[in-house]
Design a protein around this motif. Structure first.
Motif, PDB file in Angstrom:
ATOM      1  N   LEU A   4       0.837  -1.156  -0.096  1.00 17.00           N
ATOM      2  CA  LEU A   4       0.172   0.102   0.024  1.00 17.00           C
ATOM      3  C   LEU A   4       0.756   1.282  -0.074  1.00 17.00           C
ATOM      4  O   LEU A   4       0.202   2.148   0.048  1.00 17.00           O
ATOM      5  N   ASP A   5       2.041   1.160  -0.129  1.00 12.62           N
ATOM      6  CA  ASP A   5       3.027   2.252  -0.144  1.00 12.62           C
ATOM      7  C   ASP A   5       2.519   3.073  -1.421  1.00 12.62           C
ATOM      8  O   ASP A   5       2.579   2.726  -2.488  1.00 12.62           O
ATOM      9  N   LEU A   6       2.257   4.624  -1.123  1.00  7.19           N
ATOM     10  CA  LEU A   6       1.942   5.284  -2.215  1.00  7.19           C
ATOM     11  C   LEU A   6       3.003   5.673  -3.228  1.00  7.19           C
ATOM     12  O   LEU A   6       2.999   6.350  -3.953  1.00  7.19           O
ATOM     13  N   ALA A  76      -8.409  -2.870   0.171  1.00 11.77           N
ATOM     14  CA  ALA A  76      -9.408  -2.931  -0.901  1.00 11.77           C
ATOM     15  C   ALA A  76      -8.890  -3.801  -2.154  1.00 11.77           C
ATOM     16  O   ALA A  76      -7.666  -4.005  -2.246  1.00 11.77           O
ATOM     17  N   PRO A  77      -9.815  -3.899  -3.241  1.00 14.66           N
ATOM     18  CA  PRO A  77      -9.296  -4.527  -4.301  1.00 14.66           C
ATOM     19  C   PRO A  77      -8.152  -3.897  -4.943  1.00 14.66           C
ATOM     20  O   PRO A  77      -7.905  -2.883  -5.241  1.00 14.66           O
ATOM     21  N   ALA A 281       4.774  -0.911 -16.846  1.00 12.83           N
ATOM     22  CA  ALA A 281       3.918   0.160 -17.085  1.00 12.83           C
ATOM     23  C   ALA A 281       2.908  -0.227 -17.843  1.00 12.83           C
ATOM     24  O   ALA A 281       1.666   0.362 -17.382  1.00 12.83           O
ATOM     25  N   ARG A 282       2.888  -1.149 -18.548  1.00  9.23           N
ATOM     26  CA  ARG A 282       1.478  -1.687 -19.221  1.00  9.23           C
ATOM     27  C   ARG A 282       0.604  -2.347 -17.998  1.00  9.23           C
ATOM     28  O   ARG A 282      -0.676  -2.026 -18.161  1.00  9.23           O
ATOM     29  N   ALA A 283       1.378  -2.983 -17.172  1.00 16.16           N
ATOM     30  CA  ALA A 283       0.217  -3.627 -16.147  1.00 16.16           C
ATOM     31  C   ALA A 283      -0.241  -2.307 -15.289  1.00 16.16           C
ATOM     32  O   ALA A 283      -1.509  -2.263 -14.780  1.00 16.16           O
ATOM     33  N   GLN A 284       0.461  -1.139 -15.002  1.00 21.60           N
ATOM     34  CA  GLN A 284      -0.206  -0.020 -14.195  1.00 21.60           C
ATOM     35  C   GLN A 284      -1.188   0.574 -15.236  1.00 21.60           C
ATOM     36  O   GLN A 284      -2.320   0.960 -14.554  1.00 21.60           O
ATOM     37  N   GLU A 285      -0.838   0.704 -16.454  1.00 24.44           N
ATOM     38  CA  GLU A 285      -2.018   1.195 -17.370  1.00 24.44           C
ATOM     39  C   GLU A 285      -3.483   0.448 -17.189  1.00 24.44           C
ATOM     40  O   GLU A 285      -4.608   0.900 -17.445  1.00 24.44           O
ATOM     41  N   ASP A 286      -3.039  -1.070 -17.294  1.00 25.94           N
ATOM     42  CA  ASP A 286      -4.377  -1.755 -17.527  1.00 25.94           C
ATOM     43  C   ASP A 286      -5.087  -1.672 -16.250  1.00 25.94           C
ATOM     44  O   ASP A 286      -6.366  -1.796 -16.503  1.00 25.94           O
ATOM     45  N   TRP A 287      -4.550  -1.642 -15.176  1.00 30.06           N
ATOM     46  CA  TRP A 287      -5.233  -1.535 -13.723  1.00 30.06           C
ATOM     47  C   TRP A 287      -6.081  -0.250 -13.969  1.00 30.06           C
ATOM     48  O   TRP A 287      -7.186  -0.176 -13.373  1.00 30.06           O
ATOM     49  N   THR A 288      -5.230   1.027 -14.105  1.00 37.16           N
ATOM     50  CA  THR A 288      -6.022   2.225 -14.393  1.00 37.16           C
ATOM     51  C   THR A 288      -7.245   2.389 -15.099  1.00 37.16           C
ATOM     52  O   THR A 288      -8.272   2.832 -14.818  1.00 37.16           O
ATOM     53  N   PRO A 303     -11.568   0.149  -5.457  1.00 36.65           N
ATOM     54  CA  PRO A 303     -10.408  -0.298  -5.510  1.00 36.65           C
ATOM     55  C   PRO A 303      -9.431   0.596  -5.380  1.00 36.65           C
ATOM     56  O   PRO A 303      -9.582   1.788  -5.431  1.00 36.65           O
ATOM     57  N   LEU A 304      -8.061   0.033  -4.964  1.00 32.13           N
ATOM     58  CA  LEU A 304      -6.792   0.777  -4.819  1.00 32.13           C
ATOM     59  C   LEU A 304      -6.426   1.517  -6.225  1.00 32.13           C
ATOM     60  O   LEU A 304      -6.324   0.837  -7.382  1.00 32.13           O
ATOM     61  N   ALA A 305      -6.119   2.805  -6.103  1.00 36.38           N
ATOM     62  CA  ALA A 305      -5.242   3.275  -7.282  1.00 36.38           C
ATOM     63  C   ALA A 305      -4.004   3.153  -7.246  1.00 36.38           C
ATOM     64  O   ALA A 305      -3.248   2.980  -6.274  1.00 36.38           O
ATOM     65  N   ALA A 306      -3.578   2.825  -8.588  1.00 31.09           N
ATOM     66  CA  ALA A 306      -2.149   2.553  -8.709  1.00 31.09           C
ATOM     67  C   ALA A 306      -1.310   3.853  -8.587  1.00 31.09           C
ATOM     68  O   ALA A 306      -1.629   4.978  -9.119  1.00 31.09           O
TER      69      ALA A 306
END
Length: 321
Positions: A4-6, A76-77, A281-288, A303-306
């Motif tokens: 959960l580190d921002l 959270a998710p 980077a692709r994983a971060q974009e896909d989650w967002t 859900p948690l924001a990336a």
């Protein structure tokens, strides 16, 4: 379990160059990290001095916490990629939901094992009606390249094999110990075992000389290879042992983590394990964007924001800084 580190630092690990090929005693430092709404965990791996123990790449220890008047764990998710999560409790219960539709309460000394493969999302929370104490460990296992794009899966094993001798009892979480094998899926040679040492116990635990090992103290003051460990200590032991001397003056328990040194270089950032900056980077974009990882249904919250990626490219390097 989520990081959960921002402002998560990239962790660059893997490869055999810096594996300690002989027995050692390295006490790894911990840091306190917020977990959800009301809990704090002690993060022991990755640390400033070491990044992996076999394929184990992440170790959090939490509790024992009194949550009688609190919501307890509320995570959270959030997404995962390229790893397995291992939920292990000594006290309390955790309700797991995931984007496969799984809904499972994990109880003490039951194995909750999630293989993320190419992509999965999940949440973790204490049930609304819960006991007073919450105490456990959250662990990640890096998936090798041949399996890291596999379909995601969830396993729950309420019964696990045990090894006993000399008053010492061991529950095999993952892998095999002294001929007893966990039913949990593994993809590299690995061991995770919960060792219970009653007061006055003395034993020599058989281990494999080509594995590297570490001991995470859960309670009491276990003495591992002559080193007395306070609760929430992680002692890296290196390789080259055939047996591990154990003793305890008070009732104690620890988790033995080990495995064949992980041969591949990888990048770990936030809740993703990959091999390159572009992949992360692709994983971060896909989650967002709300694609690829699926939806966790039933959790009461967003859900948690990336977090944002660091300003410099992520590069896979070796196992220790």
């Amino acid at each position: 379990m989520s990081n959960l580190d921002l402002k998560p630092a990239p962790t660059l690990c893997g490869g055999r160059e810096d594996v300690t090929a002989r027995p050692v005693h390295e006490l790894l430092p911990s840091k306190n990290v917020p977990l959800g709404e009301s809990n704090v965990v002690r993060r022991l791996l990755p640390s400033m001095g070491r990044r992996m123990i076999g394929a184990w790449c992440f170790v959090d220890h939490y509790g024992p916490d009194d949550i009688a008047e609190q919501p307890g764990m509320q995570v959270a998710p959030h997404p995962h990629m390229g790893l397995q999560t291992v939920s292990w409790l000594h006290d309390g219960e955790v309700l797991h939901r995931d984007s496969l539709g799984s809904l499972q309460t994990v109880r003490p000394r039951e194995l909750g094992l999630m293989t993320s493969g190419r992509a999965i999302a999940h949440s973790e929370e204490s049930p609304r009606e819960h006991g007073r104490l919450l105490h456990g460990a959250q662990l990640w296992v890096a998936l090798p390249d041949a399996h890291r794009h596999a379909e995601p899966a969830w396993e729950h094993h309420a019964e696990l094999p045990r090894v006993t001798g000399g008053g010492v009892g061991a529950t095999v979480i993952l892998g095999e110990l002294d001929g007893a094998a966990s039913p949990g899926a593994t993809f590299t040679p690995i061991i995770g075992a919960d060792i219970a040492l009653p007061a006055g116990a003395t034993q020599h635990l058989p281990v494999q000389p080509d594995f590297e090992y570490a001991a995470l103290t859960m309670s009491g003051e276990a003495e591992v290879d002559g080193v007395r460990l306070a609760p929430s200590s992680l002692l890296y032991l290196g390789c080259g042992r055939h047996e591990l001397p154990l003793r305890a003056d008070v009732d104690s328990s620890f988790i033995l983590l080990g495995g064949e040194p992980f041969d591949e270089h990888l990048v770990m950032w936030w809740n993703f394990v990959g091999r390159s900056h572009d992949e992360i980077a692709r994983a971060q974009e896909d989650w967002t964007a709300g694609t690829r990882f699926g939806e966790v249904r039933g959790y009461d919250g967003a859900p948690l924001a990336a977090p944002p990626l660091p300003p410099v490219p992520l590069k896979p390097r070796g196992r220790v800084r």
